[in-house]
Each structure stands twice: as C-alpha cells, then as structure tokens.
Design a protein around this motif. Structure first.
Motif, mmCIF file in Angstrom:
data_model
loop_
_atom_site.group_PDB
_atom_site.id
_atom_site.type_symbol
_atom_site.label_atom_id
_atom_site.label_comp_id
_atom_site.label_asym_id
_atom_site.label_seq_id
_atom_site.Cartn_x
_atom_site.Cartn_y
_atom_site.Cartn_z
ATOM 1 N N ARG A 1 0.838 0.181 -9.436
ATOM 2 C CA ARG A 1 1.743 -0.932 -9.101
ATOM 3 C C ARG A 1 2.930 -0.965 -10.066
ATOM 4 N NH1 ARG A 1 1.239 -3.936 -4.264
ATOM 5 N NH2 ARG A 1 -0.849 -3.478 -3.491
ATOM 6 N N LEU A 2 2.639 -0.743 -11.342
ATOM 7 C CA LEU A 2 3.709 -0.717 -12.332
ATOM 8 C C LEU A 2 4.636 0.476 -12.079
ATOM 9 C CD1 LEU A 2 5.084 -1.882 -14.787
ATOM 10 C CD2 LEU A 2 3.413 -0.690 -16.240
ATOM 11 N N GLU B 1 3.995 -5.587 -0.919
ATOM 12 C CA GLU B 1 3.784 -4.259 -0.349
ATOM 13 C C GLU B 1 4.725 -3.203 -0.936
ATOM 14 O OE1 GLU B 1 2.121 -1.215 1.643
ATOM 15 O OE2 GLU B 1 1.341 -3.272 1.475
ATOM 16 N N LYS B 2 5.941 -3.596 -1.290
ATOM 17 C CA LYS B 2 6.905 -2.591 -1.771
ATOM 18 C C LYS B 2 6.518 -1.977 -3.110
ATOM 19 C CE LYS B 2 10.144 -5.987 -3.762
ATOM 20 N NZ LYS B 2 11.565 -6.429 -3.770
ATOM 21 N N ASN C 1 9.928 2.344 -9.603
ATOM 22 C CA ASN C 1 10.629 3.095 -8.556
ATOM 23 C C ASN C 1 11.641 2.258 -7.786
ATOM 24 O OD1 ASN C 1 9.212 5.458 -9.122
ATOM 25 N ND2 ASN C 1 7.649 5.081 -7.572
ATOM 26 N N VAL C 2 11.393 0.960 -7.658
ATOM 27 C CA VAL C 2 12.225 0.168 -6.742
ATOM 28 C C VAL C 2 13.067 -0.915 -7.412
ATOM 29 C CG1 VAL C 2 10.600 0.565 -4.853
ATOM 30 C CG2 VAL C 2 10.398 -1.517 -6.211
ATOM 31 N N GLY D 1 0.825 4.891 -4.508
ATOM 32 C CA GLY D 1 -0.395 5.663 -4.730
ATOM 33 C C GLY D 1 -1.637 4.895 -4.309
ATOM 34 N N SER D 2 -2.580 4.790 -5.228
ATOM 35 C CA SER D 2 -3.850 4.123 -4.928
ATOM 36 C C SER D 2 -3.743 2.608 -4.929
ATOM 37 C CB SER D 2 -4.902 4.542 -5.970
ATOM 38 O OG SER D 2 -4.551 4.053 -7.257
ATOM 39 N N GLY D 3 -2.618 2.075 -5.417
ATOM 40 C CA GLY D 3 -2.460 0.620 -5.483
ATOM 41 C C GLY D 3 -3.108 -0.002 -6.696
#
Length: 273
Positions: A57-58, A45-46, A63-64, A50-52
C-alpha cells in the motif's frame, strides 16, 4: 523529483517493508496513521498495489501521489520510527541511524517541490496586518498541500492586492467593483503608461481579466466562502498557479516603482534641513 530505486530501498530497510509490514502498524493503525498524517485513506483502491499488504500500500502511495504528499507522509513515518527507537520499542544500530539521516534529506527534497511554483509571490503589498496574516494563511495551506481549502482566501487576497495596485496608480474604484473589473482597469493603466513592451504580454494580461471573472464564480460556488461542494485538488492547484504566476509578473512591474520611491525618500532625508 521522484523516489529512485536506491531511495526507496533506504525507506524499505528502515521500515522493515520486506516482510510486508510497515514498522509495527496493524491494518487499522496504519490506516489511522496515514489519515492523520496526510488526510488520505490508504485503503482506497488506487493504492492497492501487488498483494495489498501494508508495505505494498505504501509502495502504491509512492506510485500515485505527489512528491509533496509522499514527503509529508514519509516525514511522519520517520518521526514515528525515531520515537519508537528512542523508547526502545525497536532495535537499531549505527547503520539505521545513518539511514534515518539520509531519509530525512530525501524527505526535505520531496517537500521542497511545492505544487504551486510561485507561492512565495503571495505577499501583502501594503502594511495592513490583516492582509499579511491572510497571505501567510494561504501560503501555509499550500505548504500543507490543501489548495481546495484556500480558494476563498486566495480570492480575497487577490482583490486586496489588485485594489492596492489601483490605489498606487490612482485608479478610481469602489467597494462594489468586482475583481475582474479592478484588474481590467489596472491593465489598461499599465498599457497607457507604456509599462508593457509586447503585444503578447498585453494579450496574456487581458486574458486574465476573464479568468478572474470566472474566479468570482469559483469563490461563490466551489469554495468554503459558502456551504458548497469544494473544487477538486488538481483544478485548485491550476487556479493557484495561474494567480500566483500573474502576481509574480506584476511584481516585476511594480518593484522598480517601489524602489524609485525609496530612493526619493532617501534623497530628501539627505537634505540639510
């Protein structure tokens, strides 16, 4: 460092992310590729940004995750892009080639930001071959961004390292002497010899005695030394940084002693016998 807008744009163009895809990956193959590359499930989930989509996802990963992990995954994606280009699976031109080269430079900078600042301090302080192999395996684990897997080896390394320091200073101990007691005896010897100049440094080193005592518990109960649930990533990094920083400082105390021994040997070799 973190990826700038311009740097992100270079990867986005090379990987065709504007479409929502990443190269030619399906959802399943993208999940497998990321898992094989960095041991992470990109569909956690993290990373749902956006739209997934795969591209998002990349972006969520960027970002994290740590710079090291980002660099590691991007390096694998660049390898995959090159393989696809060389096999004719994707079309590319000179601009793409130049972009690929720029991206490799960015990846090198990302991976240079090791999560353990003084990991190069993890070096054997004797000629013991096993000790050297142990130190190398610990550094390799950190370079692979897997500190959790190396906590038991770091504990073993620290014991061997401090034992050698004790031997160098003629401090008596036996095989049953725990790590924190070894270090306590060593710090006491440093203070007695006047090798510590400030009260604050003495206090910092003495506080490390209780830290190393707690390390015994981590080794026994939260590492692969036994059948344990291992400690989390961030706390493992904290432990690695703490231990490597102490060792880096001890090098500054012990190095003049080593250099002095080498000078004495050279002087004896110069005598006309």
């Amino acid at each position: 460092m973190s990826l700038t807008f311009i740097e992100k744009n270079k990867f986005e163009k090379l990987f065709g992310m504007k479409s929502g895809y990443v190269l030619d990956f399906s959802d399943r193959t993208f999940q497998e590729f990321v898992g094989d590359s960095v041991g992470i499930d990109i569909y956690e989930e993290k990373y749902n940004y956006g739209s997934g989509s795969k591209a998002n996802r990349l972006r969520g990963f960027w970002n994290v995750e740590s710079n090291y992990n980002i660099g590691k995954l991007l390096e694998k994606l660049l390898e995959y892009w090159l393989e696809q280009a060389q096999s004719g699976e994707i079309n590319f031109d000179i601009a793409d080639e130049n972009n690929h080269k720029d991206c490799l430079i960015i990846v090198a900078k990302l991976k240079a930001e090791n999560p353990v600042e003084n990991i190069d301090a993890i070096q054997a302080n004797s000629d013991d071959r096993t000790f050297k192999i142990l130190a190398e395996s610990i550094r390799e684990g950190i370079n692979n961004d897997e500190p959790e897997k190396g906590l038991d080896r770091l504990h073993t390394f620290t014991i061997k390292y401090v034992r050698q320091l004790c031997e160098n200073h003629q401090i008596t101990f036996d095989k049953e002497t725990p790590l924190h007691s070894l270090f306590g005896g060593y710090v006491k010897k440093l203070v007695k010899k006047g090798l510590i100049e400030s009260e604050m440094t003495e206090r910092i080193l003495k506080s490390s005695i209780s830290v190393l005592e707690a390390f015994n518990g981590v080794r026994n109960n939260q590492s692969f030394a036994h059948d344990n649930v291992i400690l989390n990533y961030n706390e493992s990094i904290l432990i690695f940084n703490n231990v490597s920083n102490v060792i880096r400082f001890l090098e500054t105390i012990e190095k003049p002693k080593t250099e002095q021994k080498e000078e004495i040997i050279e002087e004896w070799n110069d005598l006309p016998f």
